[in-house]
Write a protein that holds these residues in place. Structure first.
Motif, PDB file in Angstrom:
ATOM      1  N   UNK A  60      11.610  -0.518  -4.857  1.00 50.60           N
ATOM      2  CA  UNK A  60      12.948  -0.865  -4.376  1.00 50.60           C
ATOM      3  C   UNK A  60      13.492   0.172  -3.415  1.00 50.60           C
ATOM      4  N   UNK A  61      13.089   1.425  -3.609  1.00 48.60           N
ATOM      5  CA  UNK A  61      13.577   2.519  -2.757  1.00 48.60           C
ATOM      6  C   UNK A  61      12.552   2.944  -1.698  1.00 48.60           C
ATOM      7  N   UNK A  62      11.443   2.207  -1.607  1.00 47.70           N
ATOM      8  CA  UNK A  62      10.379   2.535  -0.655  1.00 47.70           C
ATOM      9  C   UNK A  62       9.852   3.968  -0.875  1.00 47.70           C
ATOM     10  N   UNK A  63       9.665   4.327  -2.127  1.00 47.78           N
ATOM     11  CA  UNK A  63       9.158   5.654  -2.480  1.00 47.78           C
ATOM     12  C   UNK A  63       7.655   5.558  -2.723  1.00 47.78           C
ATOM     13  N   UNK A 452      -6.327  -6.713   3.178  1.00 48.14           N
ATOM     14  CA  UNK A 452      -6.126  -6.724   1.726  1.00 48.14           C
ATOM     15  C   UNK A 452      -5.021  -5.756   1.320  1.00 48.14           C
ATOM     16  N   UNK A 453      -5.037  -4.578   1.910  1.00 46.66           N
ATOM     17  CA  UNK A 453      -3.992  -3.595   1.628  1.00 46.66           C
ATOM     18  C   UNK A 453      -2.622  -4.158   2.024  1.00 46.66           C
ATOM     19  N   UNK A 460       2.883  -0.099   2.005  1.00 48.84           N
ATOM     20  CA  UNK A 460       1.992   1.061   2.010  1.00 48.84           C
ATOM     21  C   UNK A 460       2.416   2.161   1.060  1.00 48.84           C
ATOM     22  N   UNK A 461       2.902   1.789  -0.130  1.00 46.84           N
ATOM     23  CA  UNK A 461       3.460   2.774  -1.061  1.00 46.84           C
ATOM     24  C   UNK A 461       2.415   3.415  -1.969  1.00 46.84           C
TER      25      UNK A 461
END
Length: 473
Positions: A60-63, A452-453, A460-461
């Motif tokens: 949710x926070x793109x961490x 796939x990624x 990209x987390x």
């Protein structure tokens, strides 16, 4: 305090969210001491649901998130970068053995269970789990799966991919895929299990697995044999396999230079041969029948090879103590290398029939790139996996040798490429080899991997900077 850390404390409790540098330190350095990173928090969830909650919060926070098991990666695959943005998820508290089924020959475990514990639980149940690694006292099943670990028994039992029936995985958006099936036949579509095994935590976080068990070997026969070179070792492999079939469990190769290094640094290692050979192999058979008969089978096979001039000398272990002493030599390689100093390490694989030619060509290429450098060659010859390490020339400084390592690695990997081999047999790509992927992988392979990624982890987390290079690399 960081807002992300505060939210994670609300989910897991203060004791399981580490923010102080001294508390985080063990999780931020790889076990070889080669890679060091920073993190905004190290979290220690105790269940799959808690892993899911952490992943949802981070998504949710793109961490970015770095999954970590026993932190025994040989390629920096579980170490965060230096941005300080990532959350490290340590899975060591996910350490339950969920179920043991001796009839179905399976064991279901959390991802944080240590490999040695799985081996012991299987033994207590009268079964056998064959994966065996030098780090088995600290590496975890999740890490073994993420790297598709191999070890010394791949020749007979296969890698972790072959040893696994089902998985449980937390996806990058926090959803849980429950694929914990114990089925040996399931032809209902794509093998999602195989997608996550070997993905180094870049597609999902493995939280549980159903593993195969086997009948416990009741008989073992172990031998240490001197051969002239890698070519003779490959020929011997064929001869022993023809005679012993799938009883052949391990076939380990070491050059004379490798043996000398072990004997110099490992004080309880003893060479069971009359003289130092040019090369040697460690052979182990296992079976359910009489041990004396198995030993006689191995001995007669080696005697035939001695008569043919293929084997120059050999010793057969007469009991478990002697067999353990033989294995101590092989197990001492990594320790001896560390004590000797810096080395350029290469974990490569190729068709077994190409090994002898590769060793000759790689030795020549190393000699041309770094005169005086010392190749230390050993590995799982039976399945085509060699650890081709190179030590600096005597008296050469670490800095001077480090300057040569890129050319050395390129030379070794070029020889692998010519033989359609792999630059990573069992250690993974991690950070160590990620820059080589565009060189060693066909463009269509990288394109499919990126697709796939992008499908599973569009932001990209998960484990950024590992395995898959950025598209502009």
């Amino acid at each position: 305090m960081d807002e992300v850390a505060q939210e994670l404390i609300g989910l897991l409790g203060e004791a399981n969210v580490l923010v102080a540098k001294q508390d985080q330190a063990p999780f931020l350095t790889d076990w070889l001491g080669k890679y060091r990173g920073t993190a905004r928090a190290v979290v220690r969830p105790g269940s799959t649901d808690e892993v899911s909650a952490v992943m949802r919060a981070c998504a949710a926070r793109r961490v970015p998130v770095v999954p970590q098991g026993g932190n025994t990666s040989m390629s920096g695959g579980a170490t965060p970068d230096n941005s300080g943005q990532a959350v490290v998820i340590s899975l060591q508290r996910l350490n339950r053995v969920r179920n043991v089924d001796p009839v179905g020959n399976t064991i279901s475990v959390d991802a944080g269970v240590v490999l040695a514990k799985v081996q012991q639980i299987a033994q207590d149940a009268g079964r056998f789990f064959p994966l065996s690694l030098g780090a088995e006292g600290s590496c975890t099943i999740g890490g073994n799966l993420a790297a598709n670990a191999g070890g010394v028994a791949v020749l007979r039992y296969g890698t972790m991919r072959e040893l696994t029936l089902g998985l449980e995985v937390v996806l990058p958006d926090g959803r849980i895929w429950d694929g914990l099936t114990a089925l040996r036949k399931d032809n209902t579509g794509y093998a999602l299990r195989d997608l996550f095994i070997g993905s180094e935590g870049t597609l999902g976080i493995i939280t549980g697995a159903v593993l195969k068990l086997f009948a416990r070997p009741l008989a073992r026969a172990t031998a240490f044999a001197a051969v002239e070179d890698a070519n003779a070792a490959v020929t011997l492999l064929g001869a022993i396999r023809d005679r012993c079939g799938d009883r052949l469990t391990a076939f380990e190769f070491m050059t004379g230079e490798c043996l000398a290094l072990i004997l110099r640094h490992i004080h309880d290692a003893r060479l069971p041969l009359a003289a130092m050979p040019q090369a040697a192999v460690l052979i182990e058979l296992s079976d359910q029948n009489d041990e004396i008969a198995l030993r006689e089978r191995l001995e007669s096979g080696l005697m035939e090879c001695v008569e043919q001039g293929l084997v120059l000398d050999a010793a057969i272990a007469q009991d478990g103590t002697q067999a353990k002493a033989f294995w101590r030599i092989r197990e001492g390689v990594s320790e001896a290398l560390v004590r000797e100093g810096k080395a350029a390490k290469h974990d490569v694989s190729m068709p077994v029939s190409s090994i002898a030619d590769f060793v000759i060509a790689a030795d020549a290429a190393v000699g041309a790139s770094a005169p005086g450098a010392r190749p230390i060659v050993f590995g799982h010859l039976g399945d085509g996996n060699l650890h081709y390490n190179v030590l600096p020339a005597p008296g050469q400084s670490d800095a001077d040798f480090a300057a040569l390592v890129p050319d050395l690695t390129r030379a070794v990997h070029d020889e692998i490429g010519q033989r359609r081999g792999s630059i990573s047999a069992e250690h993974g790509i991690g950070q160590l080899r990620v820059s080589e992927m565009p060189i060693r992988k066909a463009p269509i392979e990288l394109e499919l991997m990126r697709q796939l990624k992008g499908l599973l982890d569009p932001a990209g987390l998960l484990n950024p900077g590992k395995l898959l290079p950025l598209s502009n690399d």
